[in-house]
Scaffold this motif. Structure first.
Motif, PDB file in Angstrom:
ATOM      1  N   THR A  16      74.063  87.378 -30.524  1.00  9.43           N
ATOM      2  CA  THR A  16      74.410  86.482 -29.348  1.00  9.43           C
ATOM      3  C   THR A  16      75.068  85.268 -29.871  1.00  9.43           C
ATOM      4  N   HIS A  17      74.364  84.807 -30.761  1.00  5.48           N
ATOM      5  CA  HIS A  17      75.090  83.474 -31.279  1.00  5.48           C
ATOM      6  C   HIS A  17      76.340  83.640 -31.613  1.00  5.48           C
ATOM      7  N   GLU A  18      76.432  84.713 -32.637  1.00  5.30           N
ATOM      8  CA  GLU A  18      77.792  85.024 -33.405  1.00  5.30           C
ATOM      9  C   GLU A  18      79.196  85.463 -32.190  1.00  5.30           C
ATOM     10  N   MET A  19      78.563  86.074 -31.071  1.00  7.55           N
ATOM     11  CA  MET A  19      79.674  86.421 -30.115  1.00  7.55           C
ATOM     12  C   MET A  19      79.931  85.049 -29.331  1.00  7.55           C
ATOM     13  N   GLU A  50      86.049  84.431 -38.665  1.00  7.51           N
ATOM     14  CA  GLU A  50      84.861  84.404 -39.588  1.00  7.51           C
ATOM     15  C   GLU A  50      83.670  84.818 -38.979  1.00  7.51           C
ATOM     16  N   GLU A  51      83.597  84.256 -37.719  1.00 10.32           N
ATOM     17  CA  GLU A  51      82.268  84.474 -36.853  1.00 10.32           C
ATOM     18  C   GLU A  51      82.167  85.904 -36.501  1.00 10.32           C
ATOM     19  N   LEU A  52      83.366  86.482 -36.222  1.00  7.73           N
ATOM     20  CA  LEU A  52      83.431  87.946 -35.925  1.00  7.73           C
ATOM     21  C   LEU A  52      82.957  88.815 -36.950  1.00  7.73           C
ATOM     22  N   GLY A  53      83.304  88.266 -38.232  1.00  4.80           N
ATOM     23  CA  GLY A  53      82.765  88.981 -39.628  1.00  4.80           C
ATOM     24  C   GLY A  53      81.200  88.942 -39.644  1.00  4.80           C
ATOM     25  N   HIS A  54      80.550  87.798 -38.951  1.00  4.07           N
ATOM     26  CA  HIS A  54      79.167  87.543 -38.932  1.00  4.07           C
ATOM     27  C   HIS A  54      78.499  88.676 -38.252  1.00  4.07           C
ATOM     28  N   ALA A  55      79.118  88.789 -36.657  1.00  5.68           N
ATOM     29  CA  ALA A  55      78.776  89.725 -35.843  1.00  5.68           C
ATOM     30  C   ALA A  55      78.952  91.152 -36.155  1.00  5.68           C
ATOM     31  N   GLU A 126      76.745  80.665 -45.254  1.00  4.49           N
ATOM     32  CA  GLU A 126      78.082  80.347 -44.665  1.00  4.49           C
ATOM     33  C   GLU A 126      78.169  79.366 -43.472  1.00  4.49           C
ATOM     34  N   GLU A 127      76.839  79.388 -42.665  1.00  4.37           N
ATOM     35  CA  GLU A 127      76.973  78.523 -41.386  1.00  4.37           C
ATOM     36  C   GLU A 127      76.617  76.876 -42.118  1.00  4.37           C
ATOM     37  N   MET A 128      76.102  76.725 -43.364  1.00  3.21           N
ATOM     38  CA  MET A 128      75.958  75.525 -43.800  1.00  3.21           C
ATOM     39  C   MET A 128      77.276  74.943 -44.476  1.00  3.21           C
TER      40      MET A 128
HETATM   41 FE   FE2 Z   1      78.341  82.704 -37.792  1.00  2.00          FE
END
Ligand code: FE2
Ligand code: FE2
Length: 144
Positions: A16-19, A50-55, A126-128
């Motif tokens: 949910t966070h990543e989306m 990049e966030e899509l990659g986390h998702a 990666e978030e850091m």
């Molecule tokens: Fe992320």
């Protein structure tokens, strides 16, 4: 294979966070383009991807565990009137991500779940980096 339901909960919360992050960065990119700030628009779009990659990585874990990915209700994207306001909102988003992944990682370690530990540790790192990049741009002070 039995899966700890709380680990599934952390995977779902992280998704949910990543989306939400994808939505926020993409919406901000569109806004920046409408302002005529093409450089910022491109940077923000890059972050969205990049966030899509986390998702995608979280979805892979969920699917391997036999769970259909389902991000919860996404909060509204945080926009703003200036580039600085956008970056301050992003700093908040990334700080929330660090907090979430620290908790998820601590849980996975307690459960001795090596796959979840690896995944949460990788994304946390990666978030850091995202927080540090925004700090470097001065976004942290705007948030204080
Ligand atoms: Fe992320
Ligand atoms: Fe991030």
């Amino acid at each position: 294979m039995s899966v700890d339901p709380r680990t599934l909960g952390w995977l779902a919360r992280a998704l949910t966070h990543e989306m939400s992050a994808v939505q926020q960065y993409l919406a901000q990119s569109v806004l920046a383009r409408l302002w005529g700030d093409e450089k910022l628009a491109v940077e923000l779009r890059h972050e969205a991807i990049e966030e899509l990659g986390h998702a995608e990585r979280l979805m892979e874990s969920l699917i391997k565990l036999g769970v259909a990915p389902s991000a919860g209700n996404l909060p509204p994207s945080r926009l703003g009137r200036t580039a600085e306001a956008l970056l301050a909102a992003d700093h908040q988003l990334e700080s929330d991500a660090v907090r979430l992944y620290r908790q998820a990682l601590a849980h996975a370690e307690r459960m001795r779940d090596s796959e979840a530990t690896q995944l949460f540790a990788d994304i946390l790192r990666e978030e850091m980096e995202h927080v540090a990049a925004l700090d470097h741009m001065g976004a942290g002070e705007l948030n204080a």
